[in-house]
Structure formats: structure tokens, C-alpha cells
Design an enzyme around this catalytic site. Structure first.
Site, PDB file in Angstrom:
ATOM      1  N   GLU A 136       0.815  -1.217   0.000  1.00 54.76           N
ATOM      2  CA  GLU A 136       0.000   0.000   0.000  1.00 54.76           C
ATOM      3  C   GLU A 136       0.846   1.263   0.000  1.00 54.76           C
ATOM      4  O   GLU A 136       0.857   2.027   0.967  1.00 54.76           O
ATOM      5  CB  GLU A 136      -0.937   0.001   1.216  1.00 54.76           C
ATOM      6  N   GLU A 159      -4.506  -8.860   1.320  1.00 55.52           N
ATOM      7  CA  GLU A 159      -5.230  -8.572   2.558  1.00 55.52           C
ATOM      8  C   GLU A 159      -6.717  -8.695   2.267  1.00 55.52           C
ATOM      9  O   GLU A 159      -7.184  -8.263   1.212  1.00 55.52           O
ATOM     10  CB  GLU A 159      -4.917  -7.158   3.080  1.00 55.52           C
TER      11      GLU A 159
HETATM   12  C1  GAL Z   1      -4.324  -1.966   5.526  1.00 57.00           C
HETATM   13  C2  GAL Z   1      -2.828  -2.035   5.811  1.00 57.00           C
HETATM   14  C3  GAL Z   1      -2.557  -2.830   7.066  1.00 57.00           C
HETATM   15  C4  GAL Z   1      -3.413  -2.333   8.187  1.00 57.00           C
HETATM   16  C5  GAL Z   1      -4.859  -2.409   7.800  1.00 57.00           C
HETATM   17  C6  GAL Z   1      -5.752  -1.912   8.908  1.00 57.00           C
HETATM   18  O1  GAL Z   1      -4.598  -1.002   4.614  1.00 57.00           O
HETATM   19  O2  GAL Z   1      -2.135  -2.600   4.736  1.00 57.00           O
HETATM   20  O3  GAL Z   1      -1.218  -2.722   7.417  1.00 57.00           O
HETATM   21  O4  GAL Z   1      -3.047  -1.034   8.484  1.00 57.00           O
HETATM   22  O5  GAL Z   1      -5.063  -1.620   6.653  1.00 57.00           O
HETATM   23  O6  GAL Z   1      -7.080  -1.886   8.494  1.00 57.00           O
END
Ligand code: GAL
Length: 814
Positions: free
Chosen positions: A441, A515
Site C-alpha cells: 500500500e 489482505e
Molecule cells: C491496511 C494495511 C494494514 C493495516 C490495515 C488496517 O490497509 O495494509 O497494514 O493497516 O489496513 O485496516
């Protein structure tokens, strides 16, 4: 007789050879017996006057006479705390509303100069006979900005909190005398946006070897399996170094031993001449292996490569490399293939943080954490968002867990490329690693051409270092830089038009969901209480078009339905401190975990277990101790892989319902204390029953040790789970009792936790006290004890509390 004598002599000769090779290379763990104290980030006087003298450690190789700071041998550290590594000092710091949200409101970072610099000192003896060897120190991870000194001499510094760092001590040592390592650690600046701890939180090794040796992380084993899966070509790259003052003619032989220790391959020797002080001389050898054992998830078979280095006829080094033989492919149509078979990646993201110890996670605790992930059928971990410890990767190799290893800093300058290279060279022999993630990200890069150029360059550096694996990157929706990596990594299907990309690029390597939201909240909590930092699961509360959307189920269904997707990685497998989003202080820890930060499962772990394992599962939620909520409308959910589930609420039958594929069942009812009972059917037959009742108050403690024997090495731990039960032996899911832990015998209380995301208690006794107050959260707590070096015996842990029948457990340290 003569024959016997010559056999004996031969055996002796072989023994001598192997002893001399072993003596030529030794790796000594230097984790015990460090001294630790806080320095100061903003006041050099309070930082033990370090760097204030007329001739500083920068002005001269060693500040002469004047430096009385911790790097000097004269410095008196008798008042400092004695600590064993791994050590994360942030665990002992208090919380504050003013502190960093992302780092869990712990009083570390730029606002807290008095607790953001830590000093470590460690004395060690080097015998006179070591003179002539090459000796270095290897730190597997220091968070962060480490300056390292030996006997007062400045050796160098490393800003990264995640890289292994190696320093050459050879010329600085006192041979036949005492030596001193000093490390100054400065955690004033955050490197990530999640809890990162501070200190020497991974292993430290003293490496002794011959002047001519295999360079650190100097081997690379690449295997190519024949289509029959019976034989494999093995290409071995060996990188040699000569740190001596003389040129050396040397030869190298590689031997491969199978898991039983039988030699299965011996390569032809190759010779080369190394100039004095020459590093990075590469030799390539290859061999063919027959009747190979493949590395896979069920049988993570490992071979060991022994690289023997001779100078003349003398064996001067034997370097070992563990590796596995397996094929991986990200097939555009079939998804991820392991040894030619489709394997859906059922993954989680993990940060390095555990209750009671923070980032200083002992090996056995990593094993415990990986086992928790496996218990719900997970087969993959993404090491968000940094390289992990070599010890953790060794465990994944041995336990059959796939890994995406992630780089921390994105960029293409010397520092960035060097960090990328060090991660890959250190870890490229691990069969568990399936992808290199170059970053996550990066909002400044994702949507533009500059980002694409940087991503492409980094990807190409990776290809140069490892031609056997592809690259990926976690993308937050930007549509440009993702073209720069091989395997597209989608952070959340709501942020990335995954189907649209697939229509446009059906030839892309099978993408991963790097994710995906777990939709979890606080374990056993169904009503949000922001004053305590507790959050009801988002799965039960987030509405889309006035419908409850179980995000966890949505994620798995999406990835499961599409064979061309490699799989997904939930955010996250375990809770971690920091990022209590969307909550604020007094919440201190994240709630995204499918397990809490002790490793206790939340309801959602059973959703995944239903669809990720073959075990029969029937799990009901919420628990039935919703005191204060009598009369509330409640959705009862069954997570199960039964064909049908029938629910009874306080004796009343609410109906038998079919289980949708990859789904769950809901019944609506009203909460009244009593009991929930469900029957699970498969093929029309009742195969299991699950009952949860409104319990009485906690009356006894169930103590469940993960292990009861510990090595008496000051490193090994026992993890002890505590569960509160009522008079009728039912788990009390909302018990918050205070308890007293009393330890007797040769061990120490390393830490405790309970999974409360609003946790603000002291996590461990700082001065080795043997009695400690702890608190349960939602019926559970966890205590970790650690052995003491060289102290063998029986250890007893007793846990008691008002109104609770106490529990005791014995452990043996050996
Ligand atoms: C994502 C990020 C993670 C964490 C997560 C929390 O965007 O890659 O590291 O921060 O959000 O919701």
C-alpha cells in the site's frame, strides 16, 4: 589386529576431520546475560555522555581515554537490568492517551526521549586459540537505528529494524581475554504503522570460522524437478570469502544429506584461488538427485546441504544449508500450484507481536502461533510488512506453512536495494517462501508512472537475486504500479476491481488477495464499549443495503469461487498492539485478529475451520452470558460444516436449516438466560451436538500448559493458558477475575496477557519477582514462563484468586 588398528585410525582421522571443520565454524548463541538501561534521545548527558567527549567515536576509531560512556570497557553497568534476549523494552512501558495510536499508545517514540533509547552491553570471553580465526557478530533484528561497538570501537550502524546485520569483530578482539559488545538502539522514529517494540528483539550469534569461508548467507540451492517428479537437478551457488592477508587456493565440495542423515549427493570438487581480502567469489556446482522426497504441506521434507571448503587438503569450513524440493506456480487459470497440484492459499497476515513479550518472540512461541493458524486449516502467512526472523522461517519450513515474505522499504536507492538483497540472500533457501513482496500500500506510488518505474526496478532486482520466485506487492486500489510486479496482490476486494482486471488480463499470474478483512472484533464481546476499547465483531454489525454483511464469509466465498485466484490472506491471523481502528484510546490493540493476541480463537476462527479443514465443526455464537441484555433481539449464528443445523433456544426449537456452501446459518431470537443447543446433521444423520449455557460465576481455574518440559538454557519457555470455569465446570465467557500467579523453582515469569484490546496492565515483573497479579479477560489469560540458564529442577506455577479454586502445574527444566 593390524586391520582393526587401521580401521580405528581411520575412524579417528575422520573424527578429527569433522572436529576440525566444526571447530572452524561455530555459531554461539549470545542471547543470555545482557545488561540493559534507558539512555536519552534528546540529551547527550542523560545518554550516558555518549558522543560528548573531545574525540568522539567518530573522530577517532575509538574515543581515547575520555569516553566513559557505555561503549567503554571502564563503564560501570552494575546498576543496569540484566536481560536475556529476545528483549522488547516497550512491553514494560506504561500507556498514554498522548502516545502513538498506531503503536498501541505505548510511551515510546519521539515524544518520549527518555524511554526511546536503550543501551545494551554484553561481555564475552574469547580464548587465545581463536587468534587467526574470522569472528563476527550477527544480530537477527534490532528495532531500530542500532549503533554497534566492540571494546569501544565503533563497528557501524543499521537504521532498519528488520534486517539481519553482521559485523566483523576479528581485528577488535582481545584474544585470551574479556570482550565487550555495546549496542545503542534508538526507537524514536517509527518504521511501520503498527506496534514495533524496541530493542534487540531477535537472536544474536557469535560466528567463528576460518579466514577462508563461505560468506554469510553465501549459498543458494535452486532445484528443478523433472516432470515425472522423481528426479531433480540441483544448482548450487557458493559464495566464498577470504578475510585473510594471504591469497588462498581452495576447493569446494557439496554434499547433500537426506532427512535421515544419509548422503545422497556429492558434487565434483571445484577449485579457485581467492586473493587476500577477497569477498564474494562465486562457484557454481550442479548435480542430479534421484528418488527425491518432495517438500509439501503434509510432508515438509528437508534436505541439508553441507558445503565443505578446503585450503590445500585441509578442511577449513563446513557450512550447512537446509532446503526443500518443491515446484511452485501461479497459474493464470488454475491458481497456485504446489508440485503441480492446485492449493488454494488460505492465509493470514501476521505481525510480530505477542502478549507478554511484544516483538521479542521466543522460538517456541512462534511455533505456538503457527500451530494456531494451522488449527483452523490455514496454510499460508504473509509477513506483513517486514522481513521476519530466520527462526520463524525455519519453523514454517518444518511445519509446512507457505510464506509471502515482505520487504519493508520501497525504493531503488542503495539503502533500499541493499535491504531487499539482504532479505533475499538470507532467506531464498527456505522452501516455505513462495513469493517476495516488495511492499505494501504505497499511496505515493500506486497510481502513477513514477510508482510503476520504481516497482518494475525493484521487481527486476529481485529476479536477479532469485530466478525461482516471482514478485508481488499489496495494492490498495491504485491501477498503475501493480503492472510492475508479477503476481498482483489485492488488499481488499472492495478496493480492487478484481473481476474487471481478470477480464482484461486473463493471462496474469494467479493473483493473491494480500489482505482481506476478517471482520472480527473483541473476543467474546457482542456489544461495542468504546470506554473500555471493546468492539462487537464488524461481521455482525456492518450493514450494506440494510443487510448484515459477514465480510469474512464474503472474502472466502469470492476467492474460493474463482479458481484463477491463488487465494487470500486475512487481515490478520492474530491481534497485535497498535492500530485499534476504528477505535481510539482507551483501546490499545487491534481487533482484526481471527485469534486474539494470546492466540485464543474468536468466533470467526470456527467459520474458517468449517471450510478450511475436514474436521466436523459446530460452533454457536454469541455465548449465552449476555448479562444486562435480557430482552434484546439476538442473531444466533452457527459456524459449521454440517449439512443442516437445528437450533433450540431455552428448549424451544427454532428450526432445522440447510447450510449454504461456504456459509453459515442465522436464527433470530430474543436473549433470555438459559441455553443454546444445536444439533448438526450430515447426510440426514445427527453427528454432533453443541450446547452453551448461561453459566454461574467463575469458581475454578483450568490451567492448560502447552508444554511442561523446558530446556534449562534461559531461552526456552512454557506457555500456559488459563480458563475460568464455574462450579459446573462450564467456561465462563465473560469472567474478568483478578488472580495471583506464584512461581517456585528455577524459572522466571516472562510475561502475561489476556487478549483484552483495551489492555493497560503491567505485562511482566521487571525485577524477576516470583509473584505477580494478573487479570482474566473474557474468561481467559495466558502466562509465559522462561527457564534459567543452567538451573535444572522442578518448577511450580500456582494461580489463585478470590472465590476461585486454585490451580497448580509442575514443569521440569532440564
Ligand atoms: C491496511 C494495511 C494494514 C493495516 C490495515 C488496517 O490497509 O495494509 O497494514 O493497516 O489496513 O485496516
Amino acid at each position: 589386529m593390524k586391520k582393526l588398528l587401521s580401521v580405528l585410525l581411520l575412524i579417528q582421522f575422520i573424527a578429527c576431520l569433522s572436529v576440525s571443520a566444526q571447530q572452524a565454524r561455530e555459531a554461539i548463541l549470545l542471547n543470555n546475560g545482557w545488561k540493559f538501561a534507558y539512555g536519552h534521545a534528546g540529551d547527550m548527558k542523560k545518554d550516558f555522555t555518549h558522543g560528548t567527549e573531545y574525540f568522539t567515536y567518530f573522530a577517532k576509531a575509538k574515543s581515547f581515554n575520555q569516553n566513559q560512556g557505555p561503549s567503554s570497557e571502564q563503564f560501570n553497568d552494575s546498576t543496569w537490568q540484566t536481560v536475556n534476549l529476545p528483549h522488547d523494552w516497550v512491553v514494560d512501558l506504561p500507556f498514554s492517551k498522548e502516545a502513538s495510536h498506531s503503536h498501541g499508545y505505548k510511551t515510546v517514540g519521539w515524544k518520549y526521549p527518555e524511554t526511546s533509547v536503550g543501551w545494551y552491553r554484553r561481555k564475552f570471553y574469547i580464548p587465545e586459540k581463536d587468534l587467526g580465526k574470522h569472528i563476527s557478530v550477527r544480530f537477527d533484528g534490532i528495532f531500530r537505528n542500532a549503533q554497534v561497538f566492540c571494546n569501544g570501537f565503533y563497528l557501524g550502524h543499521e537504521p532498519s529494524g528488520y534486517a539481519t546485520q553482521v559485523y566483523d569483530l576479528t581485528e577488535y578482539l582481545n584474544y585470551g581475554g574479556e570482550n565487550l559488545l555495546t549496542v545503542r538502539v534508538d526507537a524514536s522514529t517509527e518504521e511501520g504503522w503498527y506496534y514495533e517494540g524496541a530493542g534487540i528483539y531477535r537472536d544474536v550469534w557469535l560466528d567463528k570460522m576460518s579466514q577462508v569461508h563461505v560468506a554469510p548467507f553465501g549459498t543458494f540451492v535452486a532445484t528443478h524437478i523433472d516432470p515425472s517428479y522423481k528426479t531433480a537437478d540441483v544448482n548450487i551457488e557458493v559464495c566464498l570469502a577470504n578475510k585473510g592477508l594471504e591469497a588462498a587456493g581452495c576447493k569446494v565440495v557439496n554434499r547433500i544429506l537426506d532427512a535421515t542423515g544419509k548422503e545422497v549427493v556429492r558434487t565434483q570438487e571445484s577449485s579457485t584461488t581467492l586473493a587476500s581480502k577477497q569477498e564474494e567469489v562465486k562457484l557454481l556446482q550442479s548435480a542430479t538427485m534421484d528418488n527425491i522426497h518432495l517438500w509439501d504441506l503434509e510432508h515438509p521434507y528437508l534436505y541439508t546441504l553441507y558445503t565443505d571448503v578446503y585450503v590445500g587438503e585441509k578442511l577449513v569450513d563446513t557450512y550447512t544449508t537446509s532446503f526443500g524440493i518443491r515446484n511452485i506456480e501461479f497459474n493464470p487459470q488454475k491458481g497456485f500450484l504446489l508440485n503441480g497440484c492446485p492449493v488454494k492459499l488460505k492465509g493470514t497476515n501476521l505481525h510480530q507481536d505477542h502478549a507478554g513479550v511484544g516483538t521479542g518472540i521466543p522460538d517456541r512461541l512462534w511455533k505456538y502461533r503457527i500451530e494456531k493458524m494451522k488449527s483452523m486449516g490455514s496454510n499460508a502467512i504473509r509477513t506483513s510488512h517486514n522481513p521476519v526472523s530466520p527462526a520463524m522461517l525455519d519453523l514454517c519450513d518444518r511445519m509446512g506453512m507457505l510464506v509471502i515474505e515482505e520487504n519493508r522499504l520501497m525504493g531503488i536507492n542503495k539503502e533500499h536495494v541493499d535491504l531487499l538483497e539482504r532479505m533475499i540472500k538470507r532467506d531464498r533457501n527456505h522452501p516455505c517462501i513462495i513469493l517476495w513482496s516488495i511492499g505494501n500500500e504505497e499511496w505515493a506510488l500506486e497510481g502513477n508512472e513514477r510508482g510503476l518505474r520504481i516497482t518494475q526496478s525493484m521487481s527486476e532486482y529481485v529476479h536477479q537475486l532469485d530466478s525461482t520466485r516471482l514478485t508481488t506487492q499489496g495494492t490498495a486500489g491504485g491501477r498503475v504500479s501493480l503492472f510492475g510486479v508479477d503476481v498482483k496482490g489485492y488488499n481488499y476486494l472492495r478496493q480492487n476491481p478484481i473481476d474487471e482486471y481478470h477480464r482484461e488480463h486473463p493471462d496474469w499470474y494467479a493473483p493473491v488477495g494480500s489482505e482481506e478483512t476478517s471482520g472480527c472484533g473483541t473476543r467474546n464481546v457482542y456489544y461495542t464499549d468504546s470506554l473500555r476499547g471493546w468492539m462487537a465483531p464488524i461481521n455482525r454489525t456492518a450493514e450494506d443495503d440494510n443487510r448484515i454483511v459477514n465480510a469474512m464469509a464474503r472474502g472466502w466465498q469470492f476467492y474460493h469461487e474463482r479458481p484463477w485466484l491463488a487465494g487470500l490472506f486475512y487481515w490478520t491471523g492474530l491481534d497485535y498492539r497498535g492500530e485499534p481502528n476504528p477505535m481510539l484510546y482507551p483501546a490499545t490493540g487491534s481487533q482484526f485478529g481471527i485469534f486474539d493476541y494470546c492466540g485464543f480463537p474468536k468466533d470467526e476462527a470456527f467459520y474458517l475451520k468449517s471450510w478450511w479443514t475436514d474436521e466436523s465443526v459446530l460452533h454457536l455464537s454469541p455465548h449465552w452470558n449476555l448479562s444486562g441484555h435480557e430482552g434484546d433481539s439476538i442473531r444466533v449464528w452457527a459456524y459449521s460444516n454440517c449439512d443442516e443445523v437445528e437450533l433450540f433456544v431455552n428448549g424451544k426449537n427454532l428450526g432445522r436449516k440447510p447450510m449454504p456452501a461456504d456459509g453459515y446459518i442465522e436464527w433470530k431470537t430474543v436473549y433470555r438466560p438459559g441455553a443454546l443447543m444445536a444439533k448438526g446433521y450430515k447426510g440426514g444423520k445427527k453427528i454432533m451436538v453443541e450446547k452453551i449455557e448461561t453459566t454461574g460465576k467463575a469458581a475454578r481455574i483450568l490451567m492448560e500448559p502447552y508444554n511442561t518440559t523446558l530446556k534449562a538454557d534461559g531461552q526456552d519457555i512454557a506457555i500456559v493458558d488459563l480458563t475460568l470455569k464455574d462450579e459446573k465446570n462450564r467456561e465462563v465467557p465473560d469472567a474478568m477475575n483478578e488472580m495471583t500467579v506464584t512461581l517456585t523453582g528455577p524459572a522466571t515469569i516472562l510475561g502475561y496477557g489476556n487478549g483484552d484490546p483495551g489492555f493497560k496492565e503491567t505485562e511482566r515483573p521487571v525485577n524477576g519477582e516470583k509473584t505477580f497479579r494478573i487479570k482474566a479477560f473474557a474468561g481467559k489469560a495466558q502466562v509465559i514462563i522462561r527457564s534459567l540458564e543452567g538451573q535444572k529442577g522442578t518448577v511450580q506455577l500456582e494461580v489463585s484468586g478470590t472465590g476461585l479454586k486454585k490451580a497448580t502445574q509442575q514443569f521440569i527444566t532440564d
